[in-house]
Write an enzyme that holds these catalytic residues in place. Sequence first.
Site, short mmCIF file in Angstrom:
data_model
loop_
_atom_site.label_atom_id
_atom_site.label_comp_id
_atom_site.label_asym_id
_atom_site.label_seq_id
_atom_site.Cartn_x
_atom_site.Cartn_y
_atom_site.Cartn_z
CE1 TYR A 129 -4.71 27.99 58.91
CE2 TYR A 129 -6.14 26.30 58.04
CZ TYR A 129 -5.90 27.62 58.33
OH TYR A 129 -6.84 28.56 58.04
CE LYS A 181 1.99 41.58 62.04
NZ LYS A 181 1.39 42.88 61.64
CG ASP A 215 -0.40 44.19 59.02
OD1 ASP A 215 0.58 43.82 58.34
OD2 ASP A 215 -0.29 44.75 60.13
CG ASP A 239 -8.03 29.81 55.28
OD1 ASP A 239 -8.79 29.82 54.29
OD2 ASP A 239 -8.38 29.44 56.40
#
Length: 345
Positions: A129, A181, A215, A239
Amino acid sequence: MTDVHSGPIPATLIPGDGIGPEIMAATTDVLAALGAPFVWDIQQAGMAGIEAGGDPLPEAALASIRRTKLALKGPLTTPVGGGFRSVNVRLREAFGLYANVRPVRTIVPGGRYENIDIVLVRENLEGLYVAFEHYIPIGEDAHAVAISSGVNTRAGSRRIAEYAFDYAARNQRKKVTIVHKANVLKALTGIFLETAQQVAKEYEGRVASDERIVDACAMQLVLNPWQFDVIVTTNLFGDILSDELAGLVGGLGFAPGANIGTDAAIFEAVHGSAPDIAGKGIANPVAVMLAAGMMLEHVGRLDLAQRLRAGIDAAINIDGARTRDMGGQAGTSEFAQAVKRRVAP
Ligand code: NAI
Ligand code: MG
């Protein structure tokens, strides 16, 4: 949380765009009935700011929040692509709002899931971001290649992990799940995972911790959400997962958020300006009302926060006041009237 106040508390109110003015009016109405101590300084931002003076984040709004250090904010529309940076992102940067706390709890029984109670703590200033983005032209195509760099720092990762573990300890929560991740984005989310693990060690014996790859976490939230308690994660994953969490409790109309910083705190719904239903008087104001409840807790008025939440619950589950997204027919202000009757002392 700041010290307990008993007198009036100046606070900035930004009605926002789309459904913003409708749900904010419903919320301030309920807060007045509740006897909440906020004295509002009303300021424009977003499209309303552009219309008023050509700036989506007018200096007057910034000055007000600098003074009050406390704001309740409606959703702000950000035009997609070209020109404007997200006003929300700019506000977070302007006031160092590093922690985005997004709790979800089941209020309306009989949905897909019962008894959901999860708090997501999203890093709010770093990651993808920061939007260091650019294009590389090839031949005639000025936008042939798009590049974005994410930035995560050890200091920023430590600060958000400490916030999450401290939040868990203060709120009698049992576990923090670190979501990342790091198997693919080894540097960008590796530094976050590694730092959060160090913080987890410091809380050993007080708050348990585990880890998930984002995920897998997204899937497990659908299969067995009850295994989660507090989740801490980076900006973009936070988010995405916070909208997923909202889906577990009946949709975006139920998901509040607090942007907590070193210099101020800004409370809002997770959802946006909902242009598809704006101006129709049918939006669900519960998310903003719950955000106002978090704001009451922030200023030490746990009593009022508790009464507000109980009032929302009773209006929905005892009086049967329900907006369309809850399967009912009540309009925004009709729903607010029902909550008002419940919270009035
Ligand atoms: P959105 O959250 O505004 O709407 C998504 C869907 O949820 C729509 O179908 C909408 O009708 C529904 N919905 C949202 N809030 C609701 C409520 N209170 N009651 C009933 N239904 C509700 O997301 P969207 O459409 O992607 O974004 C619209 C605009 O909002 C964009 O300009 C976006 O940038 C902005 N936005 C602003 C945020 C903020 O100010 N914090 C957060 C998210 C988006
Ligand atoms: Mg979002």
